[in-house]
Design a protein around this motif. Sequence first.
Motif, PDB file in Angstrom:
ATOM      1  N   PHE A 121      -2.924  12.206 -16.502  1.00 45.83           N
ATOM      2  CA  PHE A 121      -2.754  12.933 -15.247  1.00 45.83           C
ATOM      3  C   PHE A 121      -1.267  13.048 -14.890  1.00 45.83           C
ATOM      4  CE2 PHE A 121      -6.991  10.964 -14.952  1.00 45.83           C
ATOM      5  CZ  PHE A 121      -7.755  12.107 -14.749  1.00 45.83           C
ATOM      6  N   ALA A 122      -0.532  11.962 -15.098  1.00 47.63           N
ATOM      7  CA  ALA A 122       0.909  11.984 -14.842  1.00 47.63           C
ATOM      8  C   ALA A 122       1.607  12.950 -15.800  1.00 47.63           C
ATOM      9  CB  ALA A 122       1.486  10.579 -14.979  1.00 47.63           C
ATOM     10  N   PHE A 123       1.140  12.990 -17.049  1.00 45.09           N
ATOM     11  CA  PHE A 123       1.741  13.893 -18.030  1.00 45.09           C
ATOM     12  C   PHE A 123       1.526  15.350 -17.625  1.00 45.09           C
ATOM     13  CE2 PHE A 123       1.394  16.447 -21.929  1.00 45.09           C
ATOM     14  CZ  PHE A 123       2.673  16.264 -22.432  1.00 45.09           C
ATOM     15  N   LEU A 124       0.321  15.666 -17.154  1.00 45.31           N
ATOM     16  CA  LEU A 124       0.036  17.045 -16.736  1.00 45.31           C
ATOM     17  C   LEU A 124       0.943  17.458 -15.586  1.00 45.31           C
ATOM     18  CD1 LEU A 124      -3.874  17.126 -16.926  1.00 45.31           C
ATOM     19  CD2 LEU A 124      -2.253  18.308 -18.418  1.00 45.31           C
ATOM     20  N   GLU A 125       1.223  16.533 -14.675  1.00 44.88           N
ATOM     21  CA  GLU A 125       2.138  16.846 -13.577  1.00 44.88           C
ATOM     22  C   GLU A 125       3.550  17.100 -14.092  1.00 44.88           C
ATOM     23  OE1 GLU A 125       2.068  13.874 -10.571  1.00 44.88           O
ATOM     24  OE2 GLU A 125      -0.033  14.196 -10.041  1.00 44.88           O
ATOM     25  N   LEU A 126       3.941  16.360 -15.129  1.00 40.53           N
ATOM     26  CA  LEU A 126       5.288  16.520 -15.685  1.00 40.53           C
ATOM     27  C   LEU A 126       5.473  17.881 -16.355  1.00 40.53           C
ATOM     28  CD1 LEU A 126       5.841  12.991 -17.290  1.00 40.53           C
ATOM     29  CD2 LEU A 126       7.116  13.936 -15.359  1.00 40.53           C
TER      30      LEU A 126
ATOM     31  N   PHE B   9       4.031   8.098 -24.712  1.00 42.67           N
ATOM     32  CA  PHE B   9       2.993   7.178 -24.233  1.00 42.67           C
ATOM     33  C   PHE B   9       2.689   6.207 -25.368  1.00 42.67           C
ATOM     34  CE2 PHE B   9      -1.364   5.773 -23.421  1.00 42.67           C
ATOM     35  CZ  PHE B   9      -1.250   5.366 -22.103  1.00 42.67           C
ATOM     36  N   ILE B  10       3.265   5.028 -25.289  1.00 45.11           N
ATOM     37  CA  ILE B  10       3.174   3.976 -26.318  1.00 45.11           C
ATOM     38  C   ILE B  10       3.666   4.505 -27.661  1.00 45.11           C
ATOM     39  CG2 ILE B  10       1.738   2.232 -27.433  1.00 45.11           C
ATOM     40  CD1 ILE B  10      -0.089   2.256 -25.008  1.00 45.11           C
ATOM     41  N   ASP B  11       2.778   5.098 -28.482  1.00 46.35           N
ATOM     42  CA  ASP B  11       3.231   5.568 -29.801  1.00 46.35           C
ATOM     43  C   ASP B  11       3.097   7.079 -29.980  1.00 46.35           C
ATOM     44  OD1 ASP B  11       0.486   5.644 -29.842  1.00 46.35           O
ATOM     45  OD2 ASP B  11       0.258   4.753 -31.830  1.00 46.35           O
ATOM     46  N   ASP B  12       2.774   7.792 -28.910  1.00 51.16           N
ATOM     47  CA  ASP B  12       2.614   9.249 -28.974  1.00 51.16           C
ATOM     48  C   ASP B  12       3.739   9.934 -28.200  1.00 51.16           C
ATOM     49  OD1 ASP B  12       0.151   9.407 -30.486  1.00 51.16           O
ATOM     50  OD2 ASP B  12      -0.838   8.603 -28.717  1.00 51.16           O
TER      51      ASP B  12
END
Length: 373
Positions: A226-231, A345-348
């Motif tokens: 969800f945070a990624f979509l906002e970014l 996000f960790i390894d992605d």
Amino acid sequence: MEKSLARFERDAHIKAFFSDSPKDSDPPALYVSSKWRPPINTVPQVLLDRLPRFYRGLKKLFVRSQGEPNLLPFQLRLLAWLKKHPDWIVANTDKNLGPCIIERDQYIKDALVHLNNKNIYQILSPQEAATAAHKIESEIREWTVEGRKKKVLSDMDINCIRSNTGKNSVDPHGYFYLLYKVHKKELTTRPVCSDVASITNPIGKWVDLMLKPIMEEMPTYFKDSFAFLELVENIVIPPGCSTFTSDAVNMYGNINTDAALSVICAYLRQNERRYGHYHAPTLIRALEIVMTNNIIRFGDIYVRQISGTAMGKPPAPAWATIFEGLHEIEFLPCFESNLLFYKRFIDDVFGIWKPSPIQTEDDANWQGLIAEV
């Protein structure tokens, strides 16, 4: 049902008892479960009268009867067959793709492929594993004693860690299992450790609480999808630019424990005042206990993980994110003119690449980024 109703009754009595008290908006993350309940004479009479009537009405709705299965006949036959054939087991798959069925012997062979890797695991005898557990328990207790002396651990934290460490000492080690990567062209497995009841899990939860604020400060961090979509919601990709993704191969396993401890601990010491929520020597000692004492059980086999991020431990995601984040702080400025966007996000990793005007320079920069990531 009786146990559930008894718990519901206690919860209702507690809610009523504290109904006029200010709500605790910041409860502690670590606490010891309590069996306390309010004195009966402090519970409102209307609640005491209504709960029995509620129970009687509820029980009428739950009459024991033979339920109708929602499985198809062939599914029922398959389950019955599996019960009669213990040489086949149900395993889990990676990426939450559901259960899979595999021969028990093959499952054991697949597990031993990992556990026989002497670069990552050290085989222990049951006695060696038991001795190690006692040593770890003593180290954790000594750590809480020092934390109390230095007044850097709260009584709540100490009581919670000691209480749960004692409970977990009965069966002190994590359990090894596999996730099958059925989405890959070539079937492989992901090693996982269930650590929820290990002897280091309580102190590991404390370490995780300390590391999370630091993890969130890493420049490429984001919390979830969800945070990624906002970014990325309002990003417009300029003409000529390209998006790219990256996925680390066995990120946890490839992080050398000693190297990560050296880098992360140095950062913790240097930035203790900046963050202000931790005492560096206490956190570093706890980190050493958790990340260097991952003893895992698989059937009658015991192993100590001697390299790589300690699987299943509560602080493992934060540990890996901080370690890679500190590396990114060093190399990302070198590609500032090419990277319009870069988050992990960790390894992605997801990024947007702006090519250099000169093709040879762009190729060199791109290969340099690949080498660093």
